[in-house]
Write a protein that holds these residues in place. Structure first.
Motif, PDB file in Angstrom:
ATOM      1  N   SER A   7       0.781  -1.216   0.000  1.00 34.51           N
ATOM      2  CA  SER A   7       0.000   0.000   0.000  1.00 34.51           C
ATOM      3  C   SER A   7       0.807   1.256   0.000  1.00 34.51           C
ATOM      4  O   SER A   7       2.003   1.230   0.100  1.00 34.51           O
ATOM      5  N   VAL A   8       0.151   2.397  -0.018  1.00 31.80           N
ATOM      6  CA  VAL A   8       0.842   3.665   0.049  1.00 31.80           C
ATOM      7  C   VAL A   8      -0.073   4.738   0.564  1.00 31.80           C
ATOM      8  O   VAL A   8      -1.139   4.940   0.044  1.00 31.80           O
ATOM      9  N   ALA A   9       0.342   5.423   1.601  1.00 33.98           N
ATOM     10  CA  ALA A   9      -0.444   6.541   2.087  1.00 33.98           C
ATOM     11  C   ALA A   9       0.474   7.704   2.258  1.00 33.98           C
ATOM     12  O   ALA A   9       1.571   7.563   2.749  1.00 33.98           O
ATOM     13  N   CYS A  10       0.033   8.868   1.855  1.00 31.82           N
ATOM     14  CA  CYS A  10       0.848  10.051   1.969  1.00 31.82           C
ATOM     15  C   CYS A  10       0.365  10.851   3.160  1.00 31.82           C
ATOM     16  O   CYS A  10      -0.460  10.403   3.935  1.00 31.82           O
ATOM     17  N   THR A  11       0.887  12.071   3.302  1.00 33.00           N
ATOM     18  CA  THR A  11       0.437  12.902   4.397  1.00 33.00           C
ATOM     19  C   THR A  11      -0.991  13.338   4.144  1.00 33.00           C
ATOM     20  O   THR A  11      -1.466  13.336   3.013  1.00 33.00           O
ATOM     21  N   PRO A  12      -1.722  13.716   5.209  1.00 35.06           N
ATOM     22  CA  PRO A  12      -3.123  14.094   5.026  1.00 35.06           C
ATOM     23  C   PRO A  12      -3.275  15.157   3.940  1.00 35.06           C
ATOM     24  O   PRO A  12      -2.547  16.142   3.888  1.00 35.06           O
ATOM     25  N   PHE A 309       9.902  -9.591  -5.751  1.00 32.35           N
ATOM     26  CA  PHE A 309       8.624  -8.884  -5.665  1.00 32.35           C
ATOM     27  C   PHE A 309       8.384  -8.205  -7.006  1.00 32.35           C
ATOM     28  O   PHE A 309       9.332  -7.844  -7.708  1.00 32.35           O
ATOM     29  N   ASP A 310       7.127  -7.988  -7.354  1.00 28.90           N
ATOM     30  CA  ASP A 310       6.811  -7.135  -8.499  1.00 28.90           C
ATOM     31  C   ASP A 310       6.843  -5.692  -8.007  1.00 28.90           C
ATOM     32  O   ASP A 310       5.863  -5.171  -7.490  1.00 28.90           O
ATOM     33  N   LEU A 311       7.968  -5.042  -8.180  1.00 25.65           N
ATOM     34  CA  LEU A 311       8.180  -3.716  -7.601  1.00 25.65           C
ATOM     35  C   LEU A 311       7.718  -2.582  -8.498  1.00 25.65           C
ATOM     36  O   LEU A 311       7.454  -1.476  -8.009  1.00 25.65           O
ATOM     37  N   LEU A 375      -1.789  -0.718  -3.461  1.00 24.47           N
ATOM     38  CA  LEU A 375      -0.450  -0.613  -4.039  1.00 24.47           C
ATOM     39  C   LEU A 375       0.575  -1.217  -3.079  1.00 24.47           C
ATOM     40  O   LEU A 375       0.411  -1.170  -1.864  1.00 24.47           O
ATOM     41  N   PRO A 376       1.666  -1.763  -3.613  1.00 27.01           N
ATOM     42  CA  PRO A 376       2.633  -2.478  -2.778  1.00 27.01           C
ATOM     43  C   PRO A 376       3.607  -1.540  -2.073  1.00 27.01           C
ATOM     44  O   PRO A 376       4.326  -0.780  -2.714  1.00 27.01           O
ATOM     45  N   ASP A 377       3.647  -1.587  -0.763  1.00 20.46           N
ATOM     46  CA  ASP A 377       4.562  -0.801   0.048  1.00 20.46           C
ATOM     47  C   ASP A 377       5.698  -1.690   0.553  1.00 20.46           C
ATOM     48  O   ASP A 377       5.635  -2.919   0.444  1.00 20.46           O
ATOM     49  N   ILE A 386      17.887   3.122  11.757  1.00 17.70           N
ATOM     50  CA  ILE A 386      16.429   3.174  11.881  1.00 17.70           C
ATOM     51  C   ILE A 386      15.757   2.383  10.759  1.00 17.70           C
ATOM     52  O   ILE A 386      16.101   2.530   9.585  1.00 17.70           O
ATOM     53  N   ASP A 387      14.786   1.544  11.126  1.00 14.13           N
ATOM     54  CA  ASP A 387      13.931   0.911  10.118  1.00 14.13           C
ATOM     55  C   ASP A 387      13.167   1.991   9.368  1.00 14.13           C
ATOM     56  O   ASP A 387      12.871   3.067   9.914  1.00 14.13           O
ATOM     57  N   GLN A 388      12.813   1.684   8.113  1.00 18.89           N
ATOM     58  CA  GLN A 388      12.132   2.677   7.291  1.00 18.89           C
ATOM     59  C   GLN A 388      10.903   2.071   6.610  1.00 18.89           C
ATOM     60  O   GLN A 388      10.844   0.868   6.360  1.00 18.89           O
ATOM     61  N   LEU A 389       9.938   2.924   6.323  1.00 24.63           N
ATOM     62  CA  LEU A 389       8.690   2.534   5.667  1.00 24.63           C
ATOM     63  C   LEU A 389       8.487   3.416   4.453  1.00 24.63           C
ATOM     64  O   LEU A 389       8.546   4.649   4.546  1.00 24.63           O
ATOM     65  N   VAL A 390       8.265   2.800   3.294  1.00 25.02           N
ATOM     66  CA  VAL A 390       8.022   3.560   2.063  1.00 25.02           C
ATOM     67  C   VAL A 390       6.731   3.075   1.442  1.00 25.02           C
ATOM     68  O   VAL A 390       6.468   1.867   1.365  1.00 25.02           O
ATOM     69  N   PHE A 391       5.923   4.029   1.000  1.00 25.85           N
ATOM     70  CA  PHE A 391       4.642   3.726   0.354  1.00 25.85           C
ATOM     71  C   PHE A 391       4.771   3.894  -1.154  1.00 25.85           C
ATOM     72  O   PHE A 391       5.322   4.880  -1.637  1.00 25.85           O
ATOM     73  N   ARG A 392       4.195   2.943  -1.870  1.00 24.89           N
ATOM     74  CA  ARG A 392       4.139   3.019  -3.324  1.00 24.89           C
ATOM     75  C   ARG A 392       3.161   4.130  -3.718  1.00 24.89           C
ATOM     76  O   ARG A 392       2.052   4.210  -3.197  1.00 24.89           O
ATOM     77  N   GLN A 393       3.590   4.966  -4.665  1.00 21.74           N
ATOM     78  CA  GLN A 393       2.742   6.052  -5.133  1.00 21.74           C
ATOM     79  C   GLN A 393       2.050   5.691  -6.441  1.00 21.74           C
ATOM     80  O   GLN A 393       2.468   4.784  -7.153  1.00 21.74           O
ATOM     81  N   LYS A 394       0.993   6.422  -6.732  1.00 25.71           N
ATOM     82  CA  LYS A 394       0.225   6.177  -7.952  1.00 25.71           C
ATOM     83  C   LYS A 394       0.959   6.784  -9.153  1.00 25.71           C
ATOM     84  O   LYS A 394       1.423   7.910  -9.087  1.00 25.71           O
ATOM     85  N   GLU A 395       1.012   6.020 -10.223  1.00 23.77           N
ATOM     86  CA  GLU A 395       1.689   6.519 -11.435  1.00 23.77           C
ATOM     87  C   GLU A 395       0.692   7.217 -12.341  1.00 23.77           C
ATOM     88  O   GLU A 395      -0.481   6.893 -12.371  1.00 23.77           O
TER      89      GLU A 395
END
Length: 395
Positions: A7-12, A309-311, A375-377, A386-395
């Motif tokens: 998935s992917v979520a951005c800031t509000p 993974f299908d990235l 979407l794949p995150d 530090i561990d990190q989290l990245v969200f997949r964005q819409k193309e």
């Protein structure tokens, strides 16, 4: 351990933001979506599952000599550390497995440990806390890998443990009590195992085992009854150099319907080990050919994890590696991505594929739709940073 949802979520206010040609395909949301100050320990592995059965993906992190961490998702990809749920025992935790061992309808956790020789079993209770039931694991050893599967066909999750020495196979009795059937079901081998993965490599309907070791990897074939025979010499291509594999992964990279192999290699304890990651293609009958030189870019990155993974969302399997201890390319990164052209030939992804600032000492990657947008995150577990989290964005 690990799932295939993303998935992917951005800031509000910009959840529907579309990326342009020069944007990174993934967006770094570490500071807004993770309790990142708590994740600067020694993350060795992450397991992704819906631990609280609320329809989203949570994360369990195995920490080396630090309390293991349970991160609960609020459904939008924002995580909180539920520090009162898991026992705060500090062990040399290495690898995570998740299943309903006691058949009570909720998920339990096993985390194997190395130097302190105590594997950790945590059974989820009705109040959502976890009971330490480690005394139910009838074997001890220097353990780096765990794999869960129904070995004997009775519908219960059994446990495979990869050790420094003989690996272990534990058969579940249905109430999270286990019987050690290692000697009857596994070949007697004194290896230093770092990873174990299941895959039906010969297409006969039962799962076989790839065992990633320090020096010599092994392919163990299932006879159909959950008993395994070492056929490494016949089925895996011979190597002159030592090979210190930290992670192995199965995936059909060339679209021919069978499972191919990736070995993620390091040079941590074996001085003359071959550091190039390796790609092996299956002939359809479980015999493998090394196509690394022609189909995988050269590297000496010390990859502690390598995953298919299908990235990029084009329907084929790409590769992401987690790297540590001095990669060889010009601009070091903890993670490298190799994109599949659809035939199993890989090329390194553009530099803007991951967002700037993704760095550290990469040890594990997990993929899931953490914010529920389809979407794949990626969750990027790092040892010492530090561990990190990245969200997949819409193309």
């Amino acid at each position: 351990m690990g799932l295939a949802a993303l998935s992917v979520a951005c800031t509000p206010g910009d959840d529907n933001k579309e990326i342009t040609k020069n944007d990174a395909l993934y967006r770094d949301v570490t500071e807004t979506h993770l309790p990142y100050q708590d994740l600067a320990g020694l993350s060795m592995d992450a397991g992704v599952t819906d631990i609280d059965d609320d329809g989203d993906w949570d994360i369990i992190i195995a920490n080396e000599f630090r309390a293991n961490i349970l991160l609960l998702n609020n459904g939008k990809g924002q995580f909180a550390w539920e520090s009162n749920r898991l026992p705060r025992t500090e062990r040399d935790s290495e690898d995570v497995g998740i299943a309903d061992f006691d058949q009570d309808g909720d998920l339990d956790i096993i985390i194997v440990s190395e130097d302190d020789l105590v594997n950790e079993l945590y059974l989820q209770q009705p109040d959502s806390t976890f009971l330490d039931a480690s005394d139910r694991i009838p074997v001890a050893g220097r353990s780096n890998a765990v794999l869960l599967a129904d070995i004997n066909g009775d519908g219960l999750p059994d446990i495979l443990i990869g050790n420094n020495g003989q690996n272990a196979l534990l058969i579940n009795q249905g109430d999270a009590q286990f019987i050690d059937e290692s000697s009857g079901r596994l070949p007697l081998l004194e290896d230093i195992t770092q990873d174990i993965e299941f895959g039906d490599v010969d297409g006969d309907g039962d799962p076989d085992l790839i065992v990633g070791n320090e020096d010599e990897n092994r392919l163990l074939m299932n006879d159909g009854t959950g008993h395994f025979v070492d056929q490494s010499t016949e089925r895996l291509p011979y190597r002159v150099e030592a090979e210190e594999t930290r992670e192995a992964d199965f995936g059909d990279v060339d679209g021919d319907g069978d499972l191919d192999l990736l070995f993620a290699n390091v040079q941590a304890f074996v001085d003359d080990a071959f550091r190039q990651n390796r790609l092996l293609l299956n002939d359809g009958n479980g015999y493998f050919t090394d196509v690394t030189a022609k189909q995988l870019p050269a590297d000496e990155d010390r990859s502690f994890d390598g995953d298919f993974f299908d990235l990029d969302g084009d329907g084929d399997l790409d590769i992401i590696t987690s790297n540590s201890n001095g990669p060889s390319y010009q601009e070091p990164s903890a993670y490298r991505i190799f994109l599949n052209d659809g035939t199993g030939v890989f090329a390194e992804a553009p530099t803007h594929f991951l967002p700037a600032g993704i760095a550290g000492s990469g040890f594990d990657v997990e993929q899931a739709d953490f914010n529920g947008d389809g979407l794949p995150d990626l969750y990027l577990a790092s040892r010492g940073t530090i561990d990190q989290l990245v969200f997949r964005q819409k193309e």
